[in-house]
Design a protein around this motif. Structure first.
Motif, PDB file in Angstrom:
ATOM      1  N   ARG A   7       5.733  13.452   1.563  1.00 58.77           N
ATOM      2  CA  ARG A   7       6.181  12.167   2.119  1.00 58.77           C
ATOM      3  C   ARG A   7       5.037  11.166   2.068  1.00 58.77           C
ATOM      4  NH1 ARG A   7      10.887  11.997   4.902  1.00 58.77           N
ATOM      5  NH2 ARG A   7      10.190  10.381   6.316  1.00 58.77           N
ATOM      6  N   VAL A   8       5.352   9.939   1.663  1.00 56.96           N
ATOM      7  CA  VAL A   8       4.363   8.872   1.616  1.00 56.96           C
ATOM      8  C   VAL A   8       4.794   7.755   2.554  1.00 56.96           C
ATOM      9  CG1 VAL A   8       3.539   9.311  -0.720  1.00 56.96           C
ATOM     10  CG2 VAL A   8       5.488   7.801  -0.391  1.00 56.96           C
ATOM     11  N   THR A   9       3.804   7.021   3.057  1.00 55.45           N
ATOM     12  CA  THR A   9       4.064   5.842   3.875  1.00 55.45           C
ATOM     13  C   THR A   9       3.875   4.624   2.990  1.00 55.45           C
ATOM     14  OG1 THR A   9       3.270   6.962   5.851  1.00 55.45           O
ATOM     15  CG2 THR A   9       3.369   4.558   5.926  1.00 55.45           C
ATOM     16  N   LEU A  10       4.887   3.784   2.930  1.00 54.82           N
ATOM     17  CA  LEU A  10       4.873   2.578   2.114  1.00 54.82           C
ATOM     18  C   LEU A  10       4.591   1.388   3.023  1.00 54.82           C
ATOM     19  CD1 LEU A  10       8.177   3.449   0.225  1.00 54.82           C
ATOM     20  CD2 LEU A  10       5.850   3.827  -0.596  1.00 54.82           C
ATOM     21  N   GLY A  11       3.592   0.599   2.689  1.00 56.62           N
ATOM     22  CA  GLY A  11       3.224  -0.549   3.509  1.00 56.62           C
ATOM     23  C   GLY A  11       3.466  -1.853   2.780  1.00 56.62           C
ATOM     24  N   ALA A  12       3.940  -2.855   3.498  1.00 53.43           N
ATOM     25  CA  ALA A  12       4.220  -4.166   2.917  1.00 53.43           C
ATOM     26  C   ALA A  12       3.480  -5.241   3.686  1.00 53.43           C
ATOM     27  CB  ALA A  12       5.720  -4.441   2.927  1.00 53.43           C
ATOM     28  N   GLY A  13       2.152  -5.140   3.742  1.00 55.21           N
ATOM     29  CA  GLY A  13       1.349  -6.118   4.453  1.00 55.21           C
ATOM     30  C   GLY A  13       1.461  -7.502   3.826  1.00 55.21           C
ATOM     31  N   SER A  24       9.151  -5.283  10.097  1.00 56.69           N
ATOM     32  CA  SER A  24       8.443  -4.008  10.042  1.00 56.69           C
ATOM     33  C   SER A  24       7.477  -4.057   8.861  1.00 56.69           C
ATOM     34  CB  SER A  24       9.434  -2.856   9.847  1.00 56.69           C
ATOM     35  OG  SER A  24       8.741  -1.628   9.758  1.00 56.69           O
ATOM     36  N   THR A  25       6.399  -3.301   8.939  1.00 53.47           N
ATOM     37  CA  THR A  25       5.438  -3.321   7.837  1.00 53.47           C
ATOM     38  C   THR A  25       5.382  -2.009   7.081  1.00 53.47           C
ATOM     39  OG1 THR A  25       3.670  -2.693   9.351  1.00 53.47           O
ATOM     40  CG2 THR A  25       3.963  -5.055   8.912  1.00 53.47           C
ATOM     41  N   THR A  26       6.062  -0.948   7.565  1.00 51.36           N
ATOM     42  CA  THR A  26       6.008   0.336   6.882  1.00 51.36           C
ATOM     43  C   THR A  26       7.360   1.027   6.855  1.00 51.36           C
ATOM     44  OG1 THR A  26       5.427   1.558   8.883  1.00 51.36           O
ATOM     45  CG2 THR A  26       3.594   0.761   7.522  1.00 51.36           C
ATOM     46  N   ALA A  27       7.476   1.957   5.907  1.00 48.37           N
ATOM     47  CA  ALA A  27       8.627   2.861   5.800  1.00 48.37           C
ATOM     48  C   ALA A  27       8.106   4.117   5.116  1.00 48.37           C
ATOM     49  CB  ALA A  27       9.751   2.225   4.994  1.00 48.37           C
ATOM     50  N   THR A  28       8.897   5.196   5.146  1.00 50.49           N
ATOM     51  CA  THR A  28       8.477   6.427   4.489  1.00 50.49           C
ATOM     52  C   THR A  28       9.461   6.789   3.391  1.00 50.49           C
ATOM     53  OG1 THR A  28       9.639   7.792   6.097  1.00 50.49           O
ATOM     54  CG2 THR A  28       7.311   7.356   6.527  1.00 50.49           C
ATOM     55  N   THR A  37       0.838  -1.205   0.000  1.00 48.04           N
ATOM     56  CA  THR A  37       0.000   0.000   0.000  1.00 48.04           C
ATOM     57  C   THR A  37       0.868   1.249   0.000  1.00 48.04           C
ATOM     58  OG1 THR A  37      -0.080   0.012   2.417  1.00 48.04           O
ATOM     59  CG2 THR A  37      -1.885  -1.096   1.273  1.00 48.04           C
ATOM     60  N   ILE A  38       0.268   2.348  -0.489  1.00 49.78           N
ATOM     61  CA  ILE A  38       0.904   3.666  -0.434  1.00 49.78           C
ATOM     62  C   ILE A  38      -0.124   4.623   0.152  1.00 49.78           C
ATOM     63  CG2 ILE A  38       1.915   5.562  -1.736  1.00 49.78           C
ATOM     64  CD1 ILE A  38       2.676   3.572  -3.895  1.00 49.78           C
ATOM     65  N   THR A  39       0.288   5.363   1.207  1.00 53.60           N
ATOM     66  CA  THR A  39      -0.613   6.314   1.841  1.00 53.60           C
ATOM     67  C   THR A  39       0.085   7.655   1.946  1.00 53.60           C
ATOM     68  OG1 THR A  39      -1.514   4.515   3.158  1.00 53.60           O
ATOM     69  CG2 THR A  39      -2.040   6.735   3.867  1.00 53.60           C
ATOM     70  N   THR A  87      13.732   2.374  -1.432  1.00 55.40           N
ATOM     71  CA  THR A  87      13.526   2.274   0.011  1.00 55.40           C
ATOM     72  C   THR A  87      13.385   0.812   0.400  1.00 55.40           C
ATOM     73  OG1 THR A  87      12.354   4.386  -0.041  1.00 55.40           O
ATOM     74  CG2 THR A  87      12.045   3.038   1.912  1.00 55.40           C
ATOM     75  N   THR A  88      13.920   0.450   1.557  1.00 56.65           N
ATOM     76  CA  THR A  88      13.803  -0.917   2.053  1.00 56.65           C
ATOM     77  C   THR A  88      12.957  -0.917   3.320  1.00 56.65           C
ATOM     78  OG1 THR A  88      15.970  -1.471   1.164  1.00 56.65           O
ATOM     79  CG2 THR A  88      15.090  -2.926   2.856  1.00 56.65           C
TER      80      THR A  88
END
Length: 185
Positions: free
Chosen positions: A50-56, A78-82, A39-41, A72-73
């Motif tokens: 800035r966006v929050t990147l999610g890897a559910g 962890s499930t998110t990064a920015t 996901t991208i929020t 970005t890694t």
């Protein structure tokens, strides 16, 4: 009344089950079905935002890459990064962001839209008293769209859907003709 023949119904049922079964394209290397859901929020952002990147669904390290921010890694556990969007991102453009899950080897694309106007980053206020806010109108009106509700088309899913529709139409035609033939006798 005549008894319903089992063979046509069994054939239709087997066809539906075959088409609804998970495809090999969505299976992880170990044979388990992948639940990787990136996901991208927010999905619409201004250049420099800035966006929050999610890897559910990814239990390992996830690598996220796009032409509008640095790779970005998202670390394992962890499930998110920015990420910060490049200031020279083209306004009104839609960019593909690729998420690669290291634990399953699955790769998915998510679209990110760059807005036509400037946005600001909200800052938290320490007061609990309700405050009035104003909204700046962006020239040109609202840019409506799918809002992230539609992803890339998957040819396997499209083919499976078309096959189900064709099978249902053929079954309906078969039973309608058979019913007409029974009334003539």
């Amino acid at each position: 009344m005549r008894a319903i023949r089992v063979a046509p119904l069994a054939l239709l049922g087997a066809s539906a089950l075959t088409l609804l079964a998970p495809s090999a394209a969505h299976a992880a290397p170990d044979g388990a079905t992948s639940t990787f859901n990136p996901t991208i929020t927010p999905s619409v952002i201004a250049p420099g935002g800035r966006v929050t990147l999610g890897a559910g669904g990814c239990t390992g390290e996830t690598t996220v890459s796009s032409g509008i921010f640095d790779t970005t890694t998202i670390p394992s556990g962890s499930t998110t990064a920015t990420a910060t969007i490049d200031t020279d991102a083209r306004r009104g453009a839609v960019y593909a962001v690729t998420f690669a899950c290291g634990s399953t080897g699955t790769s998915r694309n998510v679209n990110l839209t760059i807005t036509g106007g400037a946005t600001s980053t909200p800052t938290p206020t320490p007061t609990t008293v309700p405050t009035a806010s104003s909204t700046a109108l962006v020239p040109g009106g609202v840019r409506g769209g799918l809002g992230g509700s539609s992803g890339a088309t998957d040819t396997v899913e499209v083919a499976a859907g078309a096959a189900l529709v064709a099978t249902a139409a053929a079954g309906a035609l078969y039973f309608a003709r058979r019913r007409t033939a029974d009334r003539r006798h």
